[in-house]
Design a protein around this motif. Structure first.
Motif, PDB file in Angstrom:
ATOM      1  N   LYS A 108      -6.266  -3.287  -5.320  1.00 34.99           N
ATOM      2  CA  LYS A 108      -5.129  -3.309  -6.239  1.00 34.99           C
ATOM      3  C   LYS A 108      -3.992  -4.159  -5.678  1.00 34.99           C
ATOM      4  CE  LYS A 108      -5.722   1.090  -8.672  1.00 34.99           C
ATOM      5  NZ  LYS A 108      -5.111   2.408  -8.978  1.00 34.99           N
TER       6      LYS A 108
ATOM      7  N   ARG B 297      -7.562   0.829  -3.070  1.00 36.99           N
ATOM      8  CA  ARG B 297      -6.111   0.596  -2.971  1.00 36.99           C
ATOM      9  C   ARG B 297      -5.822  -0.827  -2.491  1.00 36.99           C
ATOM     10  NH1 ARG B 297      -2.733   4.905  -2.354  1.00 36.99           N
ATOM     11  NH2 ARG B 297      -1.835   4.140  -0.407  1.00 36.99           N
TER      12      ARG B 297
ATOM     13  N   LEU C 230       1.772   2.401  -3.499  1.00 35.91           N
ATOM     14  CA  LEU C 230       0.717   2.883  -4.399  1.00 35.91           C
ATOM     15  C   LEU C 230       0.645   4.409  -4.429  1.00 35.91           C
ATOM     16  CD1 LEU C 230      -2.349   0.566  -3.724  1.00 35.91           C
ATOM     17  CD2 LEU C 230      -1.208   0.902  -5.904  1.00 35.91           C
TER      18      LEU C 230
ATOM     19  N   LEU D 132       0.832  -1.207   0.000  1.00 32.04           N
ATOM     20  CA  LEU D 132       0.000   0.000   0.000  1.00 32.04           C
ATOM     21  C   LEU D 132       0.865   1.254   0.000  1.00 32.04           C
ATOM     22  CD1 LEU D 132      -2.819  -1.005   2.514  1.00 32.04           C
ATOM     23  CD2 LEU D 132      -3.137  -0.431   0.099  1.00 32.04           C
TER      24      LEU D 132
END
Length: 213
Positions: A119, A116, A107, A104
């Motif tokens: 992903k 997020r 990102l 995270l």
């Protein structure tokens, strides 16, 4: 004349100096998905070249020439604005964060927390590591840590990838697997990639141009 692809990484008439002494001269175009390897003895300027391209050149070094990425001149751009991913020998994972939290962190700051996390989970699932998100990264094997480090770099959405001896701390069997994973991801993401290594096998497996300083 060779046509340069828009998303290429181009080092134009680059000359590197240390305390006014010339180290090397380089003129290089790296196409999307291509891995170019830089080899040479210690002190030849290999890692310093990566520092130059990424915007972290130490003050004892100077240079002439330019760095172009995706048709933009990034020679003097702030490192945070260059959109260049860096992967080192040490995975540099944060020990106080879980694997998911490490990813995270990589990102871009956009989208909701749920988006997020989705992903991150998709990235882990894509490389068959979906069950590792909750883990402490220090409990992972060396190969797993290296793969997580690469995924974190890729999640930052770079336009180019710089690899500084990323496989040298791994044993030979694991090195082959991680090397194949890194190169395949670079090609799949169409990232122009610059690799610095002392290992001839790294250079040969990259499948691209090999330059000796």
């Amino acid at each position: 004349m060779k046509q340069i692809e828009k998303s290429a990484l181009c080092l134009k008439q680059l000359v590197l100096f240390q305390n006014k002494q010339k180290l090397f001269e380089l003129n290089l175009d790296i196409a999307p998905g291509e891995v170019v390897t830089i080899m040479g003895p210690s002190g030849s300027g290999k890692s310093t070249l990566l520092n130059l391209v990424s915007g972290f050149l130490p003050p004892s070094f100077t240079f002439t020439g330019s760095v172009m990425l995706d048709s933009a001149d990034i020679t003097h751009a702030d490192p945070a604005d260059r959109k260049i991913g860096l992967m080192f020998q040490d995975p540099l994972l944060f020990p106080h964060l879980s694997v998911e939290e490490n990813l995270l962190f990589g990102l871009p700051a956009k989208g909701s927390r749920m988006e997020r996390c989705a992903k991150v989970n998709a990235a882990l699932e894509a490389v068959n590591m979906a069950d590792l998100g909750h883990r402490d990264p220090m409990t992972l094997s060396g190969g797993q840590q290296s793969r997580i480090a690469l995924i974190r770099v890729l999640l930052s959405e770079p336009k180019a990838l710089l690899l500084d001896e990323p496989f040298s701390a791994l044993d030979s069997g694991l090195r082959d697997k991680v090397r194949e994973f890194v190169f395949s991801q670079a090609k799949a993401k169409n990232l122009p990639t610059l690799l610095v290594t002392h290992d001839q096998a790294d250079a040969e497996k990259s499948g691209g141009q090999i330059i000796t300083l």
